[in-house]
Design a protein around this motif. Structure first.
Motif, PDB file in Angstrom:
ATOM      1  N   ASN A 109     -33.562 -27.587 -52.871  1.00 20.57           N
ATOM      2  CA  ASN A 109     -33.679 -26.604 -51.783  1.00 20.57           C
ATOM      3  C   ASN A 109     -35.133 -26.326 -51.420  1.00 20.57           C
ATOM      4  O   ASN A 109     -35.528 -25.186 -51.191  1.00 20.57           O
ATOM      5  CB  ASN A 109     -32.967 -25.300 -52.135  1.00 20.57           C
ATOM      6  N   SER A 163     -25.189 -32.070 -51.177  1.00 18.22           N
ATOM      7  CA  SER A 163     -24.379 -31.647 -52.307  1.00 18.22           C
ATOM      8  C   SER A 163     -23.133 -32.522 -52.426  1.00 18.22           C
ATOM      9  O   SER A 163     -22.408 -32.727 -51.459  1.00 18.22           O
ATOM     10  CB  SER A 163     -23.973 -30.185 -52.111  1.00 18.22           C
ATOM     11  N   GLU A 168     -26.463 -27.695 -54.382  1.00 17.24           N
ATOM     12  CA  GLU A 168     -27.558 -27.632 -53.427  1.00 17.24           C
ATOM     13  C   GLU A 168     -28.005 -29.039 -53.045  1.00 17.24           C
ATOM     14  O   GLU A 168     -27.723 -30.003 -53.734  1.00 17.24           O
ATOM     15  CB  GLU A 168     -28.764 -26.871 -54.011  1.00 17.24           C
ATOM     16  N   GLU A 169     -28.746 -29.103 -51.952  1.00 12.48           N
ATOM     17  CA  GLU A 169     -29.296 -30.381 -51.504  1.00 12.48           C
ATOM     18  C   GLU A 169     -30.493 -30.763 -52.371  1.00 12.48           C
ATOM     19  O   GLU A 169     -31.319 -29.925 -52.710  1.00 12.48           O
ATOM     20  CB  GLU A 169     -29.743 -30.250 -50.045  1.00 12.48           C
TER      21      GLU A 169
END
Length: 143
Positions: free
Chosen positions: A77, A48, A26-27
């Motif tokens: 996120n 990511s 995830e970011e």
């Protein structure tokens, strides 16, 4: 992708560099908050599997007000992990890694730089290289 909202975060030639590596799927977003108001001063997004370079002294805001200190909160996120880094972590570690451990928990670890790690200085990395192999990993934070 790294989005810088303040010129202090830019890495200048000759400045020590700290690399933040996102090993998650995830970011990750880093939000710099300055006390006592805890107003968001800067935001950085690291995709990511991506890396971002930060000036090691870029989060020390003594120029503005010596009574303010910064914390770098970590979001995944858009949700707060309840974890934060301090500006001294960017001075201490040449590389900060955000990953999951063997149990699936989020772990933040760092690789310390040595006194002769000239590759950490912006502009000298292409000469000396940034070799993180063989450096001892230290755990900074766990979730």
């Amino acid at each position: 992708m790294c989005l810088a909202l303040h010129p202090n975060s830019m890495v200048r030639l000759g400045q020590r560099v700290t690399v933040v590596e996102n090993r998650l799927d995830e970011e990750v977003e880093l939000r710099v908050k300055v006390s006592p108001t805890h107003q968001v001063w800067e935001k950085f997004q690291i995709g990511s599997g991506r890396n971002a370079e930060f000036g090691a002294t870029g989060f020390i805001y003594d120029d503005y007000n010596s009574h303010r200190y910064a914390t770098i909160e970590i979001f995944l996120n858009g949700s707060d992990l309840g974890m934060f880094l301090m500006p001294r972590d960017f001075l201490t570690y040449a590389k900060i890694i955000i990953a999951k451990d063997a149990n699936g928990k989020i772990c933040i670890s760092g690789l310390k730089s040595g006194l002769t790690d000239f590759g950490r200085i912006k502009g000298l990395g292409f000469i000396f290289g940034r070799n993180y192999g063989g450096k001892r990993t230290e755990h900074i934070l766990f979730v």
